[in-house]
Design a protein around this motif. Structure first.
Motif, PDB file in Angstrom:
ATOM      1  N   PRO A 170       0.125  -4.639 -11.043  1.00 25.07           N
ATOM      2  CA  PRO A 170      -1.094  -4.914 -11.807  1.00 25.07           C
ATOM      3  C   PRO A 170      -2.332  -4.288 -11.173  1.00 25.07           C
ATOM      4  O   PRO A 170      -2.475  -4.257  -9.947  1.00 25.07           O
ATOM      5  CB  PRO A 170      -1.183  -6.447 -11.764  1.00 25.07           C
ATOM      6  CG  PRO A 170       0.202  -6.911 -11.484  1.00 25.07           C
ATOM      7  CD  PRO A 170       0.806  -5.863 -10.612  1.00 25.07           C
ATOM      8  N   GLY A 171      -3.198  -3.773 -12.025  1.00 27.26           N
ATOM      9  CA  GLY A 171      -4.449  -3.213 -11.550  1.00 27.26           C
ATOM     10  C   GLY A 171      -4.349  -1.794 -11.045  1.00 27.26           C
ATOM     11  O   GLY A 171      -5.331  -1.233 -10.564  1.00 27.26           O
ATOM     12  N   ALA A 202       3.343 -12.700   0.362  1.00 29.14           N
ATOM     13  CA  ALA A 202       3.696 -13.947   1.047  1.00 29.14           C
ATOM     14  C   ALA A 202       5.144 -14.339   0.776  1.00 29.14           C
ATOM     15  O   ALA A 202       5.858 -14.793   1.671  1.00 29.14           O
ATOM     16  CB  ALA A 202       2.747 -15.065   0.613  1.00 29.14           C
ATOM     17  N   ALA A 203       5.581 -14.147  -0.475  1.00 29.03           N
ATOM     18  CA  ALA A 203       6.951 -14.521  -0.829  1.00 29.03           C
ATOM     19  C   ALA A 203       7.963 -13.616  -0.142  1.00 29.03           C
ATOM     20  O   ALA A 203       9.030 -14.078   0.302  1.00 29.03           O
ATOM     21  CB  ALA A 203       7.123 -14.467  -2.341  1.00 29.03           C
ATOM     22  N   MET A 204       7.666 -12.320  -0.036  1.00 25.47           N
ATOM     23  CA  MET A 204       8.568 -11.401   0.649  1.00 25.47           C
ATOM     24  C   MET A 204       8.705 -11.781   2.119  1.00 25.47           C
ATOM     25  O   MET A 204       9.816 -11.856   2.660  1.00 25.47           O
ATOM     26  CB  MET A 204       8.063  -9.959   0.510  1.00 25.47           C
ATOM     27  CG  MET A 204       8.221  -9.381  -0.891  1.00 25.47           C
ATOM     28  SD  MET A 204       7.361  -7.778  -1.127  1.00 25.47           S
ATOM     29  CE  MET A 204       8.265  -6.713   0.031  1.00 25.47           C
ATOM     30  N   GLY A 213      -2.883  -5.191  -4.591  1.00 28.79           N
ATOM     31  CA  GLY A 213      -4.300  -5.023  -4.895  1.00 28.79           C
ATOM     32  C   GLY A 213      -5.175  -6.107  -4.317  1.00 28.79           C
ATOM     33  O   GLY A 213      -6.360  -5.882  -4.061  1.00 28.79           O
ATOM     34  N   THR A 214      -4.610  -7.297  -4.079  1.00 31.74           N
ATOM     35  CA  THR A 214      -5.399  -8.408  -3.531  1.00 31.74           C
ATOM     36  C   THR A 214      -4.964  -8.797  -2.127  1.00 31.74           C
ATOM     37  O   THR A 214      -5.775  -9.272  -1.334  1.00 31.74           O
ATOM     38  CB  THR A 214      -5.307  -9.642  -4.444  1.00 31.74           C
ATOM     39  OG1 THR A 214      -3.924  -9.989  -4.627  1.00 31.74           O
ATOM     40  CG2 THR A 214      -5.942  -9.348  -5.800  1.00 31.74           C
ATOM     41  N   LYS A 215      -3.695  -8.603  -1.804  1.00 33.29           N
ATOM     42  CA  LYS A 215      -3.174  -9.050  -0.506  1.00 33.29           C
ATOM     43  C   LYS A 215      -2.835  -7.910   0.442  1.00 33.29           C
ATOM     44  O   LYS A 215      -2.526  -8.140   1.615  1.00 33.29           O
ATOM     45  CB  LYS A 215      -1.934  -9.918  -0.705  1.00 33.29           C
ATOM     46  CG  LYS A 215      -2.174 -11.172  -1.539  1.00 33.29           C
ATOM     47  CD  LYS A 215      -3.212 -12.078  -0.893  1.00 33.29           C
ATOM     48  CE  LYS A 215      -3.404 -13.348  -1.721  1.00 33.29           C
ATOM     49  NZ  LYS A 215      -4.425 -14.252  -1.111  1.00 33.29           N
ATOM     50  N   GLY A 216      -2.878  -6.672  -0.053  1.00 35.23           N
ATOM     51  CA  GLY A 216      -2.560  -5.536   0.793  1.00 35.23           C
ATOM     52  C   GLY A 216      -1.068  -5.324   0.949  1.00 35.23           C
ATOM     53  O   GLY A 216      -0.250  -6.099   0.434  1.00 35.23           O
ATOM     54  N   PRO A 217      -0.680  -4.264   1.651  1.00 41.60           N
ATOM     55  CA  PRO A 217       0.742  -3.914   1.790  1.00 41.60           C
ATOM     56  C   PRO A 217       1.433  -4.728   2.881  1.00 41.60           C
ATOM     57  O   PRO A 217       0.780  -5.395   3.692  1.00 41.60           O
ATOM     58  CB  PRO A 217       0.682  -2.438   2.154  1.00 41.60           C
ATOM     59  CG  PRO A 217      -0.588  -2.322   2.932  1.00 41.60           C
ATOM     60  CD  PRO A 217      -1.571  -3.274   2.293  1.00 41.60           C
ATOM     61  N   PRO A 228      -9.921  -0.717  -1.230  1.00 42.21           N
ATOM     62  CA  PRO A 228     -11.342  -0.586  -1.580  1.00 42.21           C
ATOM     63  C   PRO A 228     -11.912   0.747  -1.121  1.00 42.21           C
ATOM     64  O   PRO A 228     -11.550   1.265  -0.063  1.00 42.21           O
ATOM     65  CB  PRO A 228     -11.993  -1.755  -0.822  1.00 42.21           C
ATOM     66  CG  PRO A 228     -10.889  -2.759  -0.658  1.00 42.21           C
ATOM     67  CD  PRO A 228      -9.635  -1.947  -0.481  1.00 42.21           C
ATOM     68  N   LYS A 229     -12.803   1.315  -1.917  1.00 41.24           N
ATOM     69  CA  LYS A 229     -13.328   2.649  -1.629  1.00 41.24           C
ATOM     70  C   LYS A 229     -13.979   2.744  -0.263  1.00 41.24           C
ATOM     71  O   LYS A 229     -13.871   3.765   0.416  1.00 41.24           O
ATOM     72  CB  LYS A 229     -14.331   3.052  -2.713  1.00 41.24           C
ATOM     73  CG  LYS A 229     -13.696   3.334  -4.074  1.00 41.24           C
ATOM     74  CD  LYS A 229     -14.725   3.792  -5.086  1.00 41.24           C
ATOM     75  CE  LYS A 229     -14.075   4.099  -6.429  1.00 41.24           C
ATOM     76  NZ  LYS A 229     -15.067   4.541  -7.438  1.00 41.24           N
TER      77      LYS A 229
END
Length: 263
Positions: free
Chosen positions: A14-15, A52-54, A103-107, A163-164
């Motif tokens: 998403p995103g 988090a789930a991974m 997009g919100t939690k990073g890789p 983020p840019k």
């Protein structure tokens, strides 16, 4: 002795403009094949595969494993990288897997994966099969099953999730294949490509799959009981090819590579 597997497949990001098509099929295909081979299998697909789930699922499998157990993790989805902040990467980059909520939690960084894998007890064997990342140039393998015009690299550009104001300068070399596994003992990594290559999301006979996953399963089903080196060599009959310019890799000790597959 028990055999447990976690199969992760993420098509939906998403995103971003980087949705894939074959990763959920990959995870389902691995799950079905491993179930036939005596594994207790858990799956995480799309929105289930948050960062988090991974982490939680990997940690739970490792923390409950005992001497003689085999743990198998398969990942199909995007790979990416971030600038290395700890100074342990020769190329200056930490390689990473891309969870659903990148997009919100990073890789999920290779450093984080390494910490999880290194917590495994003595005698616990870990195999990571990663169908993600980077691009090459050797031309040879067979393409009998491959559909035309359906390939897409499984690499997530930093500009699509970071983020840019945090983006690093352009122009550095491509990151290495994500692993985090121990280089000694019984642990093994099978990866879809070289450090500098992409793994491809494509289609075979009208059905989306990762190229590496498709050929890994195809050769696995055709092999009589064999070791990991023999399996890997069979995969290399197909990859790289003229349209799938990715060179599969195997990492592990010589002893581990001679183990019977999934024994």
């Amino acid at each position: 002795m028990s055999k447990k597997a976690l199969c992760i497949g993420i098509n939906d990001y998403p995103g971003t403009a980087n949705d894939l098509k074959g990763c959920v099929n990959d995870a389902n295909d691995w799950s079905a094949e491993l179930g036939k081979r005596g594994f207790t299998v858990a799956k995480m697909l799309d929105g289930q595969a948050t960062k988090a789930a991974m982490i939680s699922a990997i940690r739970d499998l490792i923390s409950t494993a005992h001497n003689g157990d085999t743990l198998l993790f398969t990942y199909s989805g995007h790979g990416t990288w971030v600038p290395d902040s700890s100074g342990d990467e020769p190329d200056g980059r930490d390689e990473a897997l891309c969870p659903y909520d990148i997009g919100t939690k990073g890789p999920l960084l290779d450093d984080e994966i390494g910490i999880l894998f290194r917590s495994a007890g003595t005698g616990v064997r870990i195999l990571l099969i990663s169908d993600s990342c980077h691009s090459g140039s050797v031309i040879r393998g067979r393409e009998d099953d491959l559909d035309v015009g359906k390939t897409r690299a499984r690499f997530m550009p930093l500009s699509d999730w970071m983020p840019k104001d945090e983006l690093p300068p352009a122009g550095a070399a491509a990151p290495r294949v994500v692993s985090g596994i121990r280089r000694t003992g019984g642990d093994l990594l099978l990866a879809g490509c070289k450090d500098t290559e992409y793994s491809y999301d494509t289609s075979f006979q009208g059905r989306p799959n990762g190229a590496f996953t498709y050929y890994a399963l195809k050769t696995l089903r055709e092999l009589k009981p064999a070791n990991y080196d023999a399996w890997f060599n069979a995969i290399r009959q197909y990859l790289p090819s003229s349209r799938l310019t990715q060179t599969p890799q195997i990492m592990g000790s010589a002893t581990a590579r001679r183990f019977a597959v999934f024994a």
